[in-house]
Structure formats: C-alpha cells, structure tokens
Design an enzyme around this catalytic site. Structure first.
Site, PDB file in Angstrom:
ATOM      1  CB  SER A   1      -0.934   0.012   1.207  1.00 44.95           C
ATOM      2  OG  SER A   1      -1.979  -0.917   1.004  1.00 44.95           O
TER       3      SER A   1
ATOM      4  CG  ASN B   1      -6.136 -10.470  -2.401  1.00 45.39           C
ATOM      5  OD1 ASN B   1      -7.213 -10.662  -1.853  1.00 45.39           O
ATOM      6  ND2 ASN B   1      -5.794 -11.049  -3.535  1.00 45.39           N
ATOM      7  CE1 TYR B   2      -0.340  -9.087   0.433  1.00 44.44           C
ATOM      8  CE2 TYR B   2      -1.028  -9.819  -1.745  1.00 44.44           C
ATOM      9  CZ  TYR B   2      -0.514 -10.099  -0.499  1.00 44.44           C
ATOM     10  OH  TYR B   2      -0.178 -11.377  -0.164  1.00 44.44           O
ATOM     11  CG  LEU B   3      -2.498  -2.286  -4.117  1.00 45.22           C
ATOM     12  CD1 LEU B   3      -2.593  -1.955  -5.586  1.00 45.22           C
ATOM     13  CD2 LEU B   3      -1.203  -1.762  -3.518  1.00 45.22           C
TER      14      LEU B   3
END
Length: 766
Positions: free
Chosen positions: A596, A723-725
């Site tokens: 992120s 899933n990550y940002l």
DNA sequence: CCAGTCACTTAGGAGCCCTAAG
DNA sequence: CTTAGGGCTCCTAAGTGACTGG
C-alpha cells in the site's frame, strides 16, 4: 465450465426426478459408499497410503515456473537429518530465554494493550468513521439482542444519492421486506423480464455501524444450503472406451472417473508420470474386480472417443441458439437467486461459492505429489451446515441427511466439508462484498496503517538485532529484514510429500540463496531463487548491508543445501515476536503495508496534472505494477501475447501514417487559407486541425496501450489490487485527479470496496 | 514446545462472455 | 453480422496464523 451442472434441482432432485434412470447406479454407489465412508474416516487419522516418493529430476522448464531444480532430493534427505543436526548446531551461539507475558486478545478482535501501540496511536480517525480496530465499547448492551429473530431484511433500493455519508441516516427507507423467498421470487418476476439488472441495489452502509465486540460474527444466519454437483450422466453406449485396442464396457463409477481423465486429455497434466500413476491407482478403486484385474496399464487405455464426445458436446453448446442460451442463463440466475444469497443479521448477502465442488481429478500446482488423484463427490452426509438456531434450516435433498447442523456464530461459514485429497476443510462463505468480509478487509488495512506509524522503530530494532549475540535473534532479524524489504511471505513449515515443495521466508533453505561478496559493481549481493506459493518462482538479486551478508554467511556455515537457512526460526516464533512489537502485527502485515505504501508513493511520484486521462490511467497501472513486482505476482504470458502485440503495432503504424497524411493536409489547408483568407478555407483549416488532433490522440492512446500491455506481459495486477492495496488510496487518487473510478475498479471490485468508495476523500492518506 | 485442527485470506488459471473492430 | 481477444467470473488450490490439548 461444466455447463452441465444442470438444474436447480440438482440440489434436491437426486431422489425424485433423476433417480429412475440411475437406480442401478445408485445401488452400486451406495455399496461403494460404505467403503468410501471408511476411507473418508481414515483421512482424519492421517492418510499414509500414498507415500511414494518417486525420485525424479525436473526437466520441465515451463516458463519460469517450476524450473528451479532444488527440491526433490530434499524430500528424501530432509526427514532423518533434521533433529540431531539441529541439536548439533544448537550451541553455536548461546541462547537465553526471555519469555514475556503474552498480550491479551478478545475473541478475534484485537485489543490494543501494548504500550508501544497505544502511544503510537493518534488514530487517524477522519473524525467520523468508527475504526474497525477499536470499536468503541459504548454499546455494551449489544448482546442483548442476541436471541432476537429478525422480522425484516433491509434492502435498500437507493440508486441515486451517492454521498450522504455524514448525515447519519442509516435508518432511511429500509424497505420492509419479507424474508421468505416466496415474495422475493414474485418481485423478481416482474423485473426479470427486461434485465434482471435492477435487483435490489444493496446500499447498506455497514461501515457506519457499530461492530460486535464479543467475537461473535453474526446474530442471525439463514440460508438454503449448498447446490450439489450435477449427478453423473451416463454417456451414450456408442461412446466407447478401449483397453488394449479392444472396446470395453465399464461400470458406471469407473466410467465416470474415466470421463474425468478424458476431459483432461489435452492438458499436459495427463502426460505427467505422477499424475498418471495417481490417477490409475484411484481409478482402480472404483472398478469392479474384473475390471481391476484387466486394467493395469494406463498406456493401454484409450479415452479418445470419450474425449471427442465431450469436445463435440461443448461445441454443440456453443452452437446453441440464442434462445437456448438465454434459457440456461435464466436457469442459472434462478439458482443464484435461490441459493446464492443468505440472510445475515437483517441483510441479504451474497454467498461467495454456493456450489459444491464437483468430483474430478485433483490438479495440484507445480510438482504436486498428489496430482491426478480422484476428488470424491461430496454428498449431503458429508456436509456440516452452520446457521442460526432460530432460522429456517436448509433442507438436505430428499432421502439424505446433513452430516451435522450446528449453530456457531463465532465463525463465518455457512457450510463445510472435508476434502479427501489433503483432508482439509472446505467452506462455503460470503462474497467479498459482504459486511463480514468487508469489515475484515478494512481492519486489515487499519492494521497496516498502524504498522506505518511504528515501522521506523521496528526497522531500527531489527538492524540492531543483526548484532545480537544470540543466533536465534540474528536469524529472526535477518528474516524480518527480508520480509520487510522484499515482501516475502512468512513461510510456514509444510508437511513433506503432501504438497509441492515451496517455501517462504522462514522456510528458505540453503540452496535457495547464493552469496556474492562482489558482483559487477555491487557489493554483498544475495541471489534468491526459490519456488514460492503456487510454485511461482521468485528470482531476485539484491545488494544487502554488510552486516546482513555476514550473518547469512554465518547461517550457512556447515550446512547442506537442503538444510534450513534459518534453523532457529519459524513463523510462530517470528509472529510471537512481532506481536510483542505491535498489537496485531504478523509477518503478512508487512506485505500489506509495503504494498500500500508503495502504491501511494508511486502515485505521488508519477503524478502529472496535465496528463490526459489515458496517461493518468497508465500511471496508475504503473504504480500498481510496481507493487505487483514487489509482491512477485506473476502470470503466464497469454498464449496469444506475441500476436496481439504485433497486431497492436500494426495499428500504431497505420495510425502514424494516417497522422502524417492528416498533417500534410493540414499544412495544405493552412497555405490555402493564407492565400485566400476566405471563410470556406478557414472552415477547412479548422476541420483539418481537428482531424490532426483527433488522430494524435488516438495514436497516443494506442501507444499507451502498447506500453501498458508490454509491461504487463508476465505481471498480474489483479492480485495486489484485490488483496494488498488499500482501496482508499486509489479512490482518493481518482478523486484528486478526476479519474472516474470505473477506470480503476470494475463492477465487482467496486462492490467489494464499497466501503472505501464511500469513505475516502481526495486527501486520504494511507 | 509440538503436532494437529480450524478458519480465513491470497493466488493463478480456465473458460465464458462481451465488445470493438472488421 | 461475425470474429478475435481481452476482461471478468468462477474455481479451488495454497498460503497464513490462531488455537488446542498433550
């Protein structure tokens, strides 16, 4: 798709309509069921039967996957060596134990008690939103509603009114609607005719509500149970199976399994030794004793007629008329409406996977020791149902029973079963757009943001720890450095021989890294080469600090290639340590955090206000790509990649020609106008100018597209985006630069991130 | 500490379906 | 209208990490 999971009835009908034609088969099945149950039972206690370790060298260099040859021998050796070797190394560096009392947790919701975490927490509240991390405990009386039975489902038909979030009107227009699907169906019929699109646009803003504090995941849950795989439909007799050149009739179970293989015939899986071996073994379990005695060699089996049959079938499906297709579509829609939703705490929510996985052949990824094994058909008596006591329980298909019906509101799943390959449990859960998933997701990013606040301190500390006199601490700190810097996964241990040989940080082995004191003009370079999750290769060369390098050398001393690099460390030790540093911190938070923060930085760096819309989107994709590269999210280059790239290039060339032609004309028009200065020539001039501009823009768009695609060849952006940002970063960016959110998130993604779309303003900071 | 169990997130690929270009 | 190709959805495997009981 299986396209054949026919009808809604497949759920219910195995006893009614379908049964006649299958009576015979059914009997046999039932007979088998006994054996099966036993086998399934065995699972529980560890399934030792397949302990074949076929020693094999890898030769396949399929793309970059599976191509790192480190693994197989490892399996053999690893076993015995471990224990004593470990002990030998034990004393290398003195270790002392400093056990600290553990932090407290409340049922899944992390309570922030560590002093470190508390002080570092001005809590970024935008003033309004209740943070998922710290639920205000003001609503202690929450649980008094525990036993209530909901009378209504809130479904809001609110289509307009995008923002209003600050107005505290969640009570708005909650349509009173009967829970009973009866009415729903009726409602639907009205709208369905045209577009089924209208549906109830759920606009429930769960993120503006309090969260439960007692670890319960819901108070009320009602659903209709899963949809079972369509029963096996016997093939026409004319489609034959041949053994040793001669046609051979198979009993239904064996024939069904044969079709699984036939359907995969074109896949290279079926050429692999392990796959074939596993398949044959499991297939034989479905055979009658005569069949078993006859069929002993897979090479003598000819499935091609069956294979052709399926190909023809799918071809026929493609050729179906519009009407037929529409019919299927409608049927699917009906199924979705009936089984695809549940009611959880007053709201109708979409279920993620309401269809039970059909039987078939297991396709592991990478070099999986169990590839080709038979995945058994899941029956009602294999299923555990989870729902509210006071809900209308789902009915098993006639003549069948659920394995169990329980009422556990500490978990989120609606149904579960145990799968027979690994003996793991599979679940039916809600869609990512649901409250229960969304809250968790939000919370994940809040944890990552808390890490942001203390990551400096942590980094200082682990760098310090590189000097520790304790081996375990040095290993811990170096591993943490990798996790932080390279975004490696934690790397839990895995059971050998049960899965493909892949590793993460803590499970790295000596053979996975190489040290180069000097490489080109860099010093202290570490080369990583290993297979990670899904057997995706991680390959990277990175210069590290001298201290890290020296430590690695130390860790490598007196070890074999197949020994663990961090022999004094595992994920549970590491996570325990992290938990002490920050409440809720685990290894994977670093991935979220680094992903992120990278996106945010990149977006800042690449920002260029004058850019056109496509250019802006390209910038975004590049930022996204930087993250995907960091996280090593790869994909197989599309089969048609080269060709489509060429096509695009041709288009660009054409466009370029067009452009120069247009420019010429413009020039001509200019001189024309100069000469005549009349209205007509002015008009022409304007036209030509416009034309040039338009073509320029088109060309630019194409070029951007080409760049984007080229850069994306082997990189998959989806995984990180999903899933990550932190979606609020993207939303804020869109608002700031006036980019329509649709350019970044498609419909599904917007649904998943509804909370972020609603709450993030253009000044949001991760 | 350790192995086993469970719940839940993260992952890439298959194949359907839609759309833009011809 | 047809076709190609790319995006989207579904599918389900493969991870992480908490917890339990010995």
């Amino acid at each position: 798709m299986s396209g054949d999971h026919g009808h809604g009835d497949s759920q219910v009908n195995s006893g009614s309509k379908g049964s006649d034609s299958h009576k015979h088969k059914d009997k046999e099945h039932r007979h088998k069921d006994h054996k099966r149950d036993k086998e399934r039972e065995k699972l529980k206690h560890g399934n030792s039967e397949h302990k074949d370790h076929s020693e094999k060298k890898h030769k396949d260099k399929e793309k970059l996957k599976h191509s790192n040859g480190s693994s197989d021998k490892h399996r053999e050796k690893h076993k015995e060596k471990d224990k004593d070797k470990e002990k030998r190394r034990e004393e290398k560096i003195k270790s002392s134990h400093v056990d600290k009392p553990k932090k407290e947790k409340e049922n899944g919701y992390v309570r922030d008690t560590s002093p470190a975490a508390i002080k570092s927490e001005p809590e970024e509240d935008n003033g309004f939103y209740p943070s998922p991390q710290h639920k205000t405990s003001k609503r202690e009386h929450d649980d008094e509603e525990f036993e209530y039975k909901p009378k209504q489902v809130k479904t809001e038909h609110d289509n307009k009114a995008k923002k209003r979030k600050h107005e505290y009107e969640e009570e708005e227009e909650e349509e009173e609607e009967d829970i009973k699907p009866k009415k729903k169906t009726k409602d639907k019929k009205v709208t369905e005719g045209k577009k089924a699109k209208k549906e109830e646009e759920e606009k429930w803003k769960w993120w503006e509500e309090e969260r439960s504090t007692d670890g319960s995941k819901w108070r009320f849950l009602e659903h209709k149970g899963p949809v079972f795989a369509a029963p096996y439909e016997p093939m026409p007799d004319k489609v034959k199976f041949y053994y040793d050149g001669k046609p051979m009739k198979l009993n239904a179970p064996a024939k069904e399994v044969a079709t699984f293989f036939a359907k995969m015939l074109d896949h290279e899986y079926t050429t692999k030794d392990i796959f074939r071996k596993n398949f044959l073994k499991d297939w034989r379990k479905e055979m009658t004793s005569e069949e078993k005695s006859k069929i002993t060699d897979l090479n003598k089996c000819k499935f091609s007629e069956m294979s052709e049959f399926f190909k023809a079938q799918s071809e026929a499906r493609k050729q179906m008329s519009k009407q037929e297709k529409l019919k299927i579509k409608e049927e699917n829609e009906r199924l979705l409406q009936e089984y695809g939703f549940c009611i959880m705490d007053n709201h109708k929510e979409r279920i993620g996977n309401f269809r039970i996985e059909p039987p078939g052949l297991f396709r592991g990824r990478g070099d999986h020791p169990k590839m080709g094994r038979l995945k058994l058909r899941i029956r009602p008596q294999d299923i555990i149902i989870n729902c509210s006591k006071d809900s209308k329980h789902p009915k098993p298909p006639p003549g069948t029973k659920w394995k169990e019906v329980r009422h556990d509101n500490k978990v989120t799943w609606l149904a579960s079963w145990t799968e027979n390959i690994q003996g793991s449990i599979k679940y039916i859960m809600l869609n990512p757009s649901s409250r229960i998933k969304g809250e968790k997701d939000w919370q994940k990013y809040e944890t990552a943001r808390r890490l942001k606040k203390c990551v400096g301190r942590l980094r200082t500390q682990y760098r310090d720890d590189w000097k520790s006199k304790e081996m375990r601490i040095r290993q811990r700190s170096v591993a943490l450095y990798f996790i932080d810097k390279l975004a490696l996964r934690a790397g839990n241990e895995k059971e050998e021989g049960e899965t493909a040989d892949t590793v993460g940080c803590c499970s790295l082995r000596v053979e996975h890294i190489k040290l180069y004191p000097k490489m080109d003009d860099q010093e202290y370079v570490v080369e990583f080469d290993f297979l990670g999750k899904d057997s995706i290769r991680y390959y990277n060369k990175m210069p590290v600090e001298k201290r890290v390098f020296k430590n690695l050398q130390l860790f490598l001393e007196n070890k074999q290639p197949e020994d663990d690099l961090f022999d004094r460390l595992n994920t549970s030790i590491l996570n325990k340590h992290l938990q002490e540093l920050m409440d809720g911190l685990t290894a994977k938070v670093f991935r979220t955090y680094n992903a992120s923060i990278t996106l945010q930085q990149q977006l800042k760096e690449l920002a260029c206000p004058e850019d056109s819309l496509p250019a802006k989107v390209l910038s975004y994709n590049r930022a996204n790509r930087a993250v995907a590269i960091l996280c090593n999210h790869q994909r197989a280059p599309p089969k048609t990649f080269e060709k489509s790239m060429q096509n695009l290039q041709t288009k660009i060339d054409e466009k370029q020609n067009q452009l120069s032609a247009a420019r010429k004309q413009l020039k001509a028009a200019k001189s024309d106008h100069k000469a005549s200065h009349d209205d007509k020539s002015r008009k022409i001039l304007e036209m030509k100018r416009k034309a040039v501009e338009r073509i320029e823009e088109q060309l630019m768009k194409l070029q951007v597209q080409a760049t984007d695609r080229e850069e994306n060849k082997q990189i998959s952006l989806g995984t990180s985006k999903l899933n990550y940002l932190d979606p609020r970063i993207s939303v804020a960016w869109c608002k700031k630069w006036d980019v329509p959110i649709e350019k970044i998130y498609n419909k599904t993604q917007r649904e998943k991130f509804a909370w972020a779309l609603d709450m993030a303003e253009k000044d949001y900071e991760f």
